[in-house]
Motif scaffolding. Structure first.
Motif, PDB file in Angstrom:
ATOM      1  N   GLN A  31      39.176  32.436  42.954  1.00 42.83           N
ATOM      2  CA  GLN A  31      38.058  31.667  42.404  1.00 42.83           C
ATOM      3  C   GLN A  31      38.318  30.157  42.480  1.00 42.83           C
ATOM      4  O   GLN A  31      38.242  29.431  41.494  1.00 42.83           O
ATOM      5  CB  GLN A  31      37.770  32.095  40.964  1.00 42.83           C
ATOM      6  CG  GLN A  31      37.316  33.528  40.861  1.00 42.83           C
ATOM      7  CD  GLN A  31      37.019  33.955  39.447  1.00 42.83           C
ATOM      8  OE1 GLN A  31      37.399  33.309  38.484  1.00 42.83           O
ATOM      9  NE2 GLN A  31      36.316  35.065  39.313  1.00 42.83           N
ATOM     10  N   THR A  32      38.654  29.713  43.690  1.00 45.93           N
ATOM     11  CA  THR A  32      38.906  28.298  43.920  1.00 45.93           C
ATOM     12  C   THR A  32      38.392  27.938  45.310  1.00 45.93           C
ATOM     13  O   THR A  32      37.814  28.769  45.998  1.00 45.93           O
ATOM     14  CB  THR A  32      40.417  27.985  43.761  1.00 45.93           C
ATOM     15  OG1 THR A  32      40.585  26.571  43.789  1.00 45.93           O
ATOM     16  CG2 THR A  32      41.262  28.646  44.821  1.00 45.93           C
ATOM     17  N   SER A  53      47.537  30.117  40.790  1.00 43.96           N
ATOM     18  CA  SER A  53      46.163  30.115  40.334  1.00 43.96           C
ATOM     19  C   SER A  53      45.786  31.519  39.887  1.00 43.96           C
ATOM     20  O   SER A  53      45.839  32.461  40.664  1.00 43.96           O
ATOM     21  CB  SER A  53      45.251  29.647  41.467  1.00 43.96           C
ATOM     22  OG  SER A  53      43.919  29.653  41.037  1.00 43.96           O
ATOM     23  N   PRO A  55      42.729  33.704  38.218  1.00 46.74           N
ATOM     24  CA  PRO A  55      41.307  33.634  37.868  1.00 46.74           C
ATOM     25  C   PRO A  55      41.099  33.721  36.355  1.00 46.74           C
ATOM     26  O   PRO A  55      41.813  34.449  35.659  1.00 46.74           O
ATOM     27  CB  PRO A  55      40.704  34.851  38.569  1.00 46.74           C
ATOM     28  CG  PRO A  55      41.656  35.160  39.684  1.00 46.74           C
ATOM     29  CD  PRO A  55      43.012  34.772  39.164  1.00 46.74           C
ATOM     30  N   GLU A  56      40.136  32.984  35.861  1.00 46.67           N
ATOM     31  CA  GLU A  56      39.848  32.952  34.428  1.00 46.67           C
ATOM     32  C   GLU A  56      39.527  34.347  33.888  1.00 46.67           C
ATOM     33  O   GLU A  56      39.921  34.698  32.787  1.00 46.67           O
ATOM     34  CB  GLU A  56      38.693  31.986  34.141  1.00 46.67           C
ATOM     35  CG  GLU A  56      38.371  31.833  32.673  1.00 46.67           C
ATOM     36  CD  GLU A  56      39.537  31.317  31.836  1.00 46.67           C
ATOM     37  OE1 GLU A  56      39.591  31.669  30.640  1.00 46.67           O
ATOM     38  OE2 GLU A  56      40.387  30.570  32.351  1.00 46.67           O
ATOM     39  N   ASN A  58      40.824  37.104  34.758  1.00 47.34           N
ATOM     40  CA  ASN A  58      42.096  37.788  34.535  1.00 47.34           C
ATOM     41  C   ASN A  58      42.736  37.332  33.230  1.00 47.34           C
ATOM     42  O   ASN A  58      43.292  38.144  32.490  1.00 47.34           O
ATOM     43  CB  ASN A  58      43.054  37.529  35.691  1.00 47.34           C
ATOM     44  CG  ASN A  58      42.680  38.265  36.948  1.00 47.34           C
ATOM     45  OD1 ASN A  58      41.528  38.607  37.156  1.00 47.34           O
ATOM     46  ND2 ASN A  58      43.642  38.501  37.809  1.00 47.34           N
ATOM     47  N   ARG A  59      42.663  36.030  32.960  1.00 43.29           N
ATOM     48  CA  ARG A  59      43.227  35.514  31.711  1.00 43.29           C
ATOM     49  C   ARG A  59      42.519  36.119  30.505  1.00 43.29           C
ATOM     50  O   ARG A  59      43.160  36.541  29.547  1.00 43.29           O
ATOM     51  CB  ARG A  59      43.113  33.990  31.652  1.00 43.29           C
ATOM     52  CG  ARG A  59      43.921  33.257  32.678  1.00 43.29           C
ATOM     53  CD  ARG A  59      43.610  31.755  32.565  1.00 43.29           C
ATOM     54  NE  ARG A  59      43.858  31.069  33.789  1.00 43.29           N
ATOM     55  CZ  ARG A  59      44.997  30.463  34.081  1.00 43.29           C
ATOM     56  NH1 ARG A  59      45.983  30.474  33.216  1.00 43.29           N
ATOM     57  NH2 ARG A  59      45.143  29.842  35.220  1.00 43.29           N
ATOM     58  N   ARG A  60      41.183  36.154  30.555  1.00 43.28           N
ATOM     59  CA  ARG A  60      40.417  36.707  29.431  1.00 43.28           C
ATOM     60  C   ARG A  60      40.721  38.184  29.235  1.00 43.28           C
ATOM     61  O   ARG A  60      40.921  38.649  28.116  1.00 43.28           O
ATOM     62  CB  ARG A  60      38.920  36.481  29.656  1.00 43.28           C
ATOM     63  CG  ARG A  60      38.500  35.027  29.493  1.00 43.28           C
ATOM     64  CD  ARG A  60      36.997  34.867  29.367  1.00 43.28           C
ATOM     65  NE  ARG A  60      36.250  35.584  30.369  1.00 43.28           N
ATOM     66  CZ  ARG A  60      35.734  35.063  31.479  1.00 43.28           C
ATOM     67  NH1 ARG A  60      35.922  33.793  31.742  1.00 43.28           N
ATOM     68  NH2 ARG A  60      35.047  35.797  32.317  1.00 43.28           N
TER      69      ARG A  60
END
Length: 101
Positions: A31-32, A53, A55-56, A58-60
């Motif tokens: 996602q970049t 990097s 992806p957001e 994945n963090r959530r």
């Protein structure tokens, strides 16, 4: 407050069509942009704490799975099945952040 700097320098690099496609696919997965992907990989290459990097989403998901694991402990007494499920959740969480590689 930091002032945002504009990137004004251009570096031309030639790729084979399949190499460019591979870069584009990796950028989409992370996602970049292709530029940011190359910048991160080149500028941090010698850094031992190399930034990856993630992806957001994945963090959530990583944090949400952690919450689920904690809630499972309060719902069901500790059993072998629960322990296996929590271990699996932990493995999935690590995989989301690229920690299992």
């Amino acid at each position: 407050m930091k002032q945002k700097q504009s990137r004004t320098c251009v570096v031309s690099v030639r790729f084979l069509p399949k190499e460019k496609q591979h870069l584009t696919e990796r950028a989409v997965q992370q996602q970049t942009t292709v530029s940011e992907l190359l910048r991160l990989n080149v500028l941090t290459q010698n850094d031992k704490s190399r930034h990856k990097s993630v992806p957001e989403v994945n963090r959530r998901l990583y944090f949400e799975l952690g919450k689920i694991s904690e809630q499972l402990q309060t719902i069901e007494p500790s059993t072998d099945s629960l322990t296996k499920l929590q271990n699996l959740l932990d493995e999935v969480r690590k995989e989301l952040l690229g920690m299992n590689k």
